[in-house]
Write an enzyme that holds these catalytic residues in place. Structure first.
Site, mmCIF file in Angstrom:
data_model
loop_
_atom_site.group_PDB
_atom_site.id
_atom_site.type_symbol
_atom_site.label_atom_id
_atom_site.label_comp_id
_atom_site.label_asym_id
_atom_site.label_seq_id
_atom_site.Cartn_x
_atom_site.Cartn_y
_atom_site.Cartn_z
ATOM 1 N N GLY C 151 0.830 -1.195 0.000
ATOM 2 C CA GLY C 151 0.000 0.000 0.000
ATOM 3 C C GLY C 151 0.865 1.246 0.000
ATOM 4 O O GLY C 151 2.045 1.202 0.375
ATOM 5 N N CYS C 152 0.288 2.363 -0.414
ATOM 6 C CA CYS C 152 1.100 3.578 -0.518
ATOM 7 C C CYS C 152 1.503 4.102 0.855
ATOM 8 O O CYS C 152 2.630 4.569 1.032
ATOM 9 C CB CYS C 152 0.383 4.641 -1.342
ATOM 10 S SG CYS C 152 -1.252 5.081 -0.739
ATOM 11 N N PHE C 153 0.631 4.001 1.849
ATOM 12 C CA PHE C 153 1.029 4.478 3.174
ATOM 13 C C PHE C 153 2.115 3.587 3.765
ATOM 14 O O PHE C 153 3.121 4.092 4.279
ATOM 15 C CB PHE C 153 -0.166 4.553 4.131
ATOM 16 C CG PHE C 153 -1.332 5.360 3.647
ATOM 17 C CD1 PHE C 153 -1.207 6.299 2.628
ATOM 18 C CD2 PHE C 153 -2.600 5.183 4.217
ATOM 19 C CE1 PHE C 153 -2.295 7.034 2.187
ATOM 20 C CE2 PHE C 153 -3.690 5.916 3.782
ATOM 21 C CZ PHE C 153 -3.541 6.836 2.771
ATOM 22 N N ALA C 156 5.683 4.347 2.426
ATOM 23 C CA ALA C 156 6.375 5.478 3.044
ATOM 24 C C ALA C 156 6.663 5.215 4.518
ATOM 25 O O ALA C 156 7.752 5.510 5.020
ATOM 26 C CB ALA C 156 5.544 6.748 2.883
ATOM 27 N N GLU C 241 2.096 11.937 -1.181
ATOM 28 C CA GLU C 241 1.695 11.711 0.210
ATOM 29 C C GLU C 241 2.889 11.965 1.111
ATOM 30 O O GLU C 241 4.048 11.841 0.695
ATOM 31 C CB GLU C 241 1.171 10.279 0.368
ATOM 32 C CG GLU C 241 2.157 9.325 0.958
ATOM 33 C CD GLU C 241 1.806 7.867 0.737
ATOM 34 O OE1 GLU C 241 0.948 7.537 -0.079
ATOM 35 O OE2 GLU C 241 2.472 7.041 1.361
#
Lengths: 336, 336, 336, 336
Positions: C151-153, C156, C241
């Site tokens: 996932g993108c979160f 990071a 993000e």
């Protein structure tokens, strides 16, 4: 720091501004050219990637030293108008071929230049510069020592209007420009403050913008001697511009769409769209994207053209010009 | 130019900045107070509605002249910290009751003030100021000569945290702030340039923001002596702020929602929402809008609070304080 | 339409969404891979460059037909969770190596998956997938048939936290996420309406976001078994993000900066910045940009990491994984 | 829930959209009118402040029931064109005076209406409606049963052009409109998705916008029979619009500024600015702000006018009309 390409080495003078910095990045990644040095009048000693992390160019900005920095085949000069002319002249004298991003060599008529910009710094060279819009002046650019990169509004407006101008079909034209804030440059001011721009749309220079005589010069050269109305509006967009051209035709428009298809069939960087375009379609590219419509109610031709003001409107068009000047494929380092 | 209200006349000193200008507008339209004069250090002679057309206050900015301008019952001072203290002191000496928008009278402990802001201009008055958050200090404000209007982050953070602090339930707290650009003031800078802000989110002052000791002072006074972590992030929003508070509880949270309902049932300007709020919900109002959640997975209490940084975070809260100081209904001139 | 590269041909299934379309573009321009076909469940027959002019991929979206489309060496699947698993399973059965952009193969523990996402479509394959974060699992990715793109979160957050997790230094962590709107996908809704987003910042899924168990799984594997608090906030940004991580340390942090320098010295796509980063720094790149700070007042470690949610948070990381799976230089087609 | 004002009670039908909801708020806070009820076709049972927290109107949306809801003196109808006519007709039959926000009663000529909008639902009433632009039709509005609130573009364009039209000075006119996204309504679509709008400027309805015949009808009535060119552009702004009018004069423009000063000296809601205006100047107000310039190079008159599309372009103008219809001060509930 220099890129590893083996071809001509390129100086970027004035690389701390938006367009100069982008030019440095494009040269740095170019498969043929090499980035020789980056100079600045305001940020000497600063690493370019500290100012602009997203460009990822690690070169340190230096003070311009012609003895040292003119040991290159080519330069892109990104100085303000007025300040550019002497630097361009000095580089040319040393045999450097220059693409100048300022207005200093765009207008052929000294009187017109001085009416809009003030005294010219190297008037004897005014006749030398090729007007750097490849879609109009490919051959002249290839052979020129000085290429005057067009303003960002004229770039879009001329690509929008050239097919009609060539056919002598422009009796009158209104060019309503919507421009992103990077067009105003990196300097902080009340105008560029986020709070002034956000949620706002503001016309400016309504009494006449300096890009108007540039548009008129080129339209006249194509066969359409008009005094255009060019009114820019600042919109809450960082990068990109759209020109909306309202043409009162001087004759029968014929099949407008076919006219544009013919005009741009072989242009690598001009797209004729099936729907009105917007800056998002061309962001971070050298593409000009067009849409035309013949309005039967009013008889007008409506032509919309969008470019990225920092790319096709400035830095990537400069590289397109360099490609032509050094007999490379025009698309090198720019596509996709 | 002065409004026609018959009550106390109010000076707004420092009215060329965002918060001072808004304070002038709110006083100008207030049913009870009258706008006596607006002063500025940078824009003397300019009409306020030339700087801020949307405020529609035609008053001309004057240079502050205490002999003349102190002939009022009240003043709102919107100077930078450090510069505010002497002006506030001088006005008070002349019998003017002052709401100070700067940080100069917010911190009771001189050492703490000087650690964060440098030397204090009127340390003898530090004990005098009431901390101007009506939801915590309504009575003290009503009787004070000097009301120190809270910072915009503490305003939201303290409204978010007070119910837990009072119950001694805060063992540790992280306050992650998202703030609009007007919070950085009217001065143009690289930070506030549209191109820097648009499409971006940037943490700043991560090594410690000046609003942290203010939060800690007030939490301690309520019964929760903690060292809070306060980290602001600049978001591409013109006006408004959101604080996200992550509380590690010092005990049983009980029914969190009920605790907040009890705490704020009678507060005219605090709203407890059924879903997480955002700045749009409170734009151009004096409202603080809250949402709380007890996270059973981690045990933490999450509390979100949004205010308009220029209104409840500054100018309208100043008017709320003035209403209290002059025994008016707290909502006068502010609702809806 | 297919690109001219001579290497493995790649299917992009689900190419009408933001991440699938970008994956198609990256494969189309890749020097080694070739784009075999693009499929869609919703826009069959549409040209991809009509949906996304800026990607300039002329391929027509087709209905997925495994008999025909599985004649490839590799596939990127960009389906919603739940819908992805059966497609991934079917492709794998036909010998296609898959990078899956959904959540279906990220969580090893079926019970955890089903608690957050509902029933799993191919539970027997749960153990097969490599977690596709190259910075953590380079070797496993190289040998895997199924790579579960993070996932993108978590992308990071894990890059931000891994150096601390490996040292067992995370006692507690709050991950406050600010995410651009493209993270919500292409579907139009009240949430993604410009008027809802502009001028706003909104927390969502405060009761628990599906990316939290993904973060926890990986932190535990690294040596830090915690239950993280992950709260996303929608900000008025299109792409990008930022995660702000607030770590309560489980021991002596030592020299925090040195720890991060050591951890990422050889990572081609991780940058350790000298100042807090923002999404503009990494827009349209596969780069994760980091900043860390040891807050002596509170003892906490603050770590900020920004990625482009569509690139490193999804499509370009998928290509980075493909590069590893086919033993290419990890940077191919992605740099600069 | 109803406000406490003692005057005529007002129904707002179609209050779940942007303009209807704002009309409800303005009536709710009006010192003379009272809000009788709010109705909706899509959100029956929902509290208005759940849909629009920032309006702070607690009324619950009901299904329209003429027997019950027509027991009022006045109504504001905010239905889509086509759907509005029958509701307006039914309310009028029951003696309710109506301000209609749709296009249904703006065009006097049924053929023109049907060419642009399709069949009309109550053609016998077409002659009844007053065109609700107070600056042009104050008297007719005061006496009308049905007031057709103008479109948002015509509102700005007609205020910009009326002084020239009255003098017969318009030979040709181009109206280039920049409009915020709320003009497209509350419905979520690809067009209103944040990611489509952000960083973009898009022309639409370039083949002819429905507001053009409305502009032409009114210009002709003033003495300038022209076919105007009206091209809207969607800009990344939530609220507000700017029209840029390029007039080819039919005669001597004279002193353009003086002409506008004379025309609008007594208009409470028209401001003549000293510099080009933008939507921020009029946000959340009923003000139209103008700037005019006589371009000596081209002979054209350039007139720029900005209004808030939801306020003066819709809901607050409806209240201005209601004030006139009920013989109140035009500014009541709208100023400042």
């Amino acid at each position: 720091m220099a890129s590893s390409a083996a071809g001509p080495r390129v100086l970027v003078a004035g690389a701390s501004g938006y367009t100069g910095a982008l030019a440095a990045r494009l040269i740095d990644r170019h498969p043929h050219f090499g980035l020789a040095a980056v100079t600045s009048r305001s940020d000497v000693g600063v690493r370019l990637d500290d100012l602009y992390p997203h460009h990822r160019v690690a070169s340190v900005l230096e003070e311009l030293d012609l003895d040292r920095h003119a040991q290159v085949e080519a330069a892109i000069v990104a100085y303000p108008h007025g300040a550019a002319a002497p630097v361009v002249a000095a580089l040319r004298e040393r045999g450097v071929r220059v693409v100048d991003l300022s207005a200093d060599f765009r207008l052929r008529d000294r009187a017109v230049y001085e009416a809009w910009y003030g005294q010219h710094g190297a008037p004897e060279l005014l006749a030398t510069g090729a007007y750097g819009l490849p879609e109009l002046h490919r051959e002249a650019i290839a052979g020129a020592d000085i290429v005057a990169n067009p303003g960002c509004f004229p770039t879009a407006a001329l690509i929008a209007l050239a097919p009609l101008a060539r056919a002598g079909l422009i009796a009158d034209v209104v060019v309503d420009v919507k421009t992103g804030v990077s067009g105003a440059g990196r300097a902080a001011s009340a105008t560029t403050h986020f709070v002034s721009v956000d949620g706002n749309v503001t016309p400016y220079k309504v009494e006449g913008h300096r890009h108007a005589p540039e548009v008129d010069q080129e339209l006249a050269a194509l066969g359409a001697p008009v005094t255009s109305t060019v009114v820019p509006h600042l919109v809450p967009v960082d990068q990109g511009e759209l020109v909306s051209c309202y043409v009162t035709p001087a004759g029968d428009l014929g099949d407008l769409r076919a006219r544009y298809e013919d005009a741009y069939a072989d242009e690598p960087f001009v797209e004729l769209a099936d729907a009105p375009p917007g800056p998002r379609d061309v962001r971070d590219t050298n593409v000009a994207r067009l849409f035309c419509h013949h309005d039967r109610r009013t008889g007008k031709a409506l032509v919309f053209c969008t470019v990225d003001n920092l790319w096709k409107g400035a830095a990537s068009q400069a590289v397109q010009n360099l490609n032509l000047m050094f007999a490379r494929d025009e698309r090198e380092g720019l596509w996709p």
